[in-house]
Design a protein around this motif. Structure first.
Motif, PDB file in Angstrom:
ATOM      1  N   TYR A 113       3.392  -3.903   7.798  1.00 21.16           N
ATOM      2  CA  TYR A 113       3.945  -5.205   8.160  1.00 21.16           C
ATOM      3  C   TYR A 113       4.950  -5.639   7.113  1.00 21.16           C
ATOM      4  N   GLN A 124       6.816  -9.314   5.478  1.00 21.01           N
ATOM      5  CA  GLN A 124       6.733 -10.769   5.399  1.00 21.01           C
ATOM      6  C   GLN A 124       7.998 -11.341   4.768  1.00 21.01           C
ATOM      7  N   TYR A 164       9.221 -14.825   2.578  1.00 20.19           N
ATOM      8  CA  TYR A 164       8.794 -15.993   1.807  1.00 20.19           C
ATOM      9  C   TYR A 164      10.024 -16.776   1.368  1.00 20.19           C
ATOM     10  N   PHE A 206       4.917 -18.701   2.103  1.00 24.87           N
ATOM     11  CA  PHE A 206       4.930 -17.818   3.269  1.00 24.87           C
ATOM     12  C   PHE A 206       5.659 -18.467   4.438  1.00 24.87           C
ATOM     13  N   LEU A 261       5.354 -13.344   9.291  1.00 23.63           N
ATOM     14  CA  LEU A 261       4.861 -11.973   9.170  1.00 23.63           C
ATOM     15  C   LEU A 261       5.182 -11.250  10.463  1.00 23.63           C
ATOM     16  N   ARG A 321       4.646  -7.303  12.280  1.00 27.65           N
ATOM     17  CA  ARG A 321       3.958  -6.020  12.133  1.00 27.65           C
ATOM     18  C   ARG A 321       4.850  -4.870  12.600  1.00 27.65           C
ATOM     19  N   GLY A 375      -4.168  -2.823   5.428  1.00 31.90           N
ATOM     20  CA  GLY A 375      -5.480  -2.915   4.822  1.00 31.90           C
ATOM     21  C   GLY A 375      -5.507  -4.058   3.834  1.00 31.90           C
ATOM     22  N   TYR A 376      -6.105  -3.828   2.687  1.00 29.82           N
ATOM     23  CA  TYR A 376      -6.235  -4.884   1.700  1.00 29.82           C
ATOM     24  C   TYR A 376      -5.325  -4.658   0.504  1.00 29.82           C
ATOM     25  N   THR A 415      -1.848  -4.867  -1.728  1.00 29.29           N
ATOM     26  CA  THR A 415      -1.032  -6.031  -2.005  1.00 29.29           C
ATOM     27  C   THR A 415       0.407  -5.825  -1.546  1.00 29.29           C
ATOM     28  N   LEU A 416       1.195  -6.877  -1.649  1.00 29.06           N
ATOM     29  CA  LEU A 416       2.579  -6.862  -1.209  1.00 29.06           C
ATOM     30  C   LEU A 416       3.519  -6.371  -2.299  1.00 29.06           C
ATOM     31  N   PHE A 464       7.481  -6.906  -3.317  1.00 32.88           N
ATOM     32  CA  PHE A 464       8.560  -7.851  -3.042  1.00 32.88           C
ATOM     33  C   PHE A 464       9.926  -7.279  -3.382  1.00 32.88           C
ATOM     34  N   TYR A 497       1.051 -11.918 -10.261  1.00 29.63           N
ATOM     35  CA  TYR A 497       2.387 -11.344 -10.237  1.00 29.63           C
ATOM     36  C   TYR A 497       3.182 -11.841 -11.438  1.00 29.63           C
ATOM     37  N   PRO A 520       8.836 -11.000  -7.512  1.00 30.25           N
ATOM     38  CA  PRO A 520       7.519 -10.890  -8.151  1.00 30.25           C
ATOM     39  C   PRO A 520       7.071  -9.429  -8.223  1.00 30.25           C
ATOM     40  N   GLN A 527      -5.097  -7.271  -8.815  1.00 30.47           N
ATOM     41  CA  GLN A 527      -5.785  -8.104  -7.834  1.00 30.47           C
ATOM     42  C   GLN A 527      -7.284  -8.082  -8.111  1.00 30.47           C
ATOM     43  N   ARG A 532      -9.835 -12.281   2.176  1.00 30.13           N
ATOM     44  CA  ARG A 532     -10.085 -10.941   2.681  1.00 30.13           C
ATOM     45  C   ARG A 532     -11.214 -11.016   3.699  1.00 30.13           C
ATOM     46  N   ASN A 560      -5.495 -12.024   6.424  1.00 34.13           N
ATOM     47  CA  ASN A 560      -5.705 -11.849   4.983  1.00 34.13           C
ATOM     48  C   ASN A 560      -4.486 -11.329   4.257  1.00 34.13           C
ATOM     49  N   LEU A 584      -0.213 -14.432   1.495  1.00 35.82           N
ATOM     50  CA  LEU A 584      -0.534 -14.901   0.148  1.00 35.82           C
ATOM     51  C   LEU A 584      -0.144 -16.362  -0.011  1.00 35.82           C
TER      52      LEU A 584
END
Lengths: 112, 115
Positions: A32, A34, A36, A46, A49, A51, A96-97, A99-100, A102, B35, B43, B48, B96, B101, B104
């Protein structure tokens, strides 16, 4: 290595026009993407988003497209206003979990 | 307002010193990401925390460390400060376990200057 590119030069447009910002990426297969908004001295906020299986997303005056073949996203603000002046950041997520990641962001300046 | 609060807002330190930055996550959020944002840059992910354990780390040396507490608030510690550590440090919270989730919620950041 993974790379996210956004226009480094500020985008100057007149009030009422449509602003179009570009985000290109390489060596990445995001689940996905995003967008900001960041004002000076503040944290990013934000906006939208989209996908990998979506082509277009809209929210009020905002529209984002996502082309995984071109590895590009376009972010549009229609009927732009001076209050839209800010830096806009593109961020990619692997899913998944995780992080992003940028991009550096593009500064938008809307003049009355 | 995101509900994420960071303290202090500004900090000046000298090279070699240590610093602790604090973050209170948004109510109901269980994950905190930190970040670093240098001037004119996007950033950069530091690490995490999820349920008090580090869960992912970016390309930062071990002198960057952190904690997450049972109430999901968090600290970022930086030892042996270097001039290049001068930046805006951002905390972001997220939840989460639900579909949204990936979004941010950022605090306003701590502006750290190392002299």
């Amino acid at each position: 290595s993974q790379k996210i590119e956004q226009n480094s030069e500020a985008l100057n447009i007149q009030e009422g026009k449509t602003a179009t910002l570009t985000c290109n990426y390489t060596n990445y297969s995001p689940a996905y993407l995003q967008w900001y908004r960041q004002d000076p001295g503040r944290g990013p906020v934000f906006l939208l988003l989209i996908r990998e299986n979506e082509k277009e997303k809209r929210k009020e005056r905002l529209k984002v497209t996502f082309d995984t073949t071109l590895k590009q996203s376009l972010f549009h603000i229609t009927a732009s206003q001076p209050a839209d002046s800010a830096t806009y950041l593109c961020a990619l997520g692997p899913g998944g979990y995780s992080t992003l990641t940028f991009g550096k962001g593009t500064m938008l300046l809307v003049s009355p | 307002e995101t509900g994420v609060t960071q303290s202090p807002t500004h900090l000046i330190k000298t090279r070699g010193q240590q610093v602790t930055l604090r973050c209170s996550s948004q109510s109901g959020h269980n994950t905190v990401s930190w970040y670093q944002q240098a001037l004119g840059q996007g950033p950069q992910f530091i690490f995490q925390y999820y349920r008090e354990e580090e869960n992912g780390r970016g390309n930062f040396p071990p002198r960057f460390s952190g904690l997450q507490f049972p109430n999901y608030s968090s600290e970022l510690n930086v030892n042996a400060l270097e001039l290049d550590d001068s930046a805006l440090y951002l905390c972001a919270s997220s939840l989460r376990g639900v579909a949204t989730n990936e979004k941010l919620f950022f605090g306003s950041g701590t502006q750290l200057s190392v002299l």
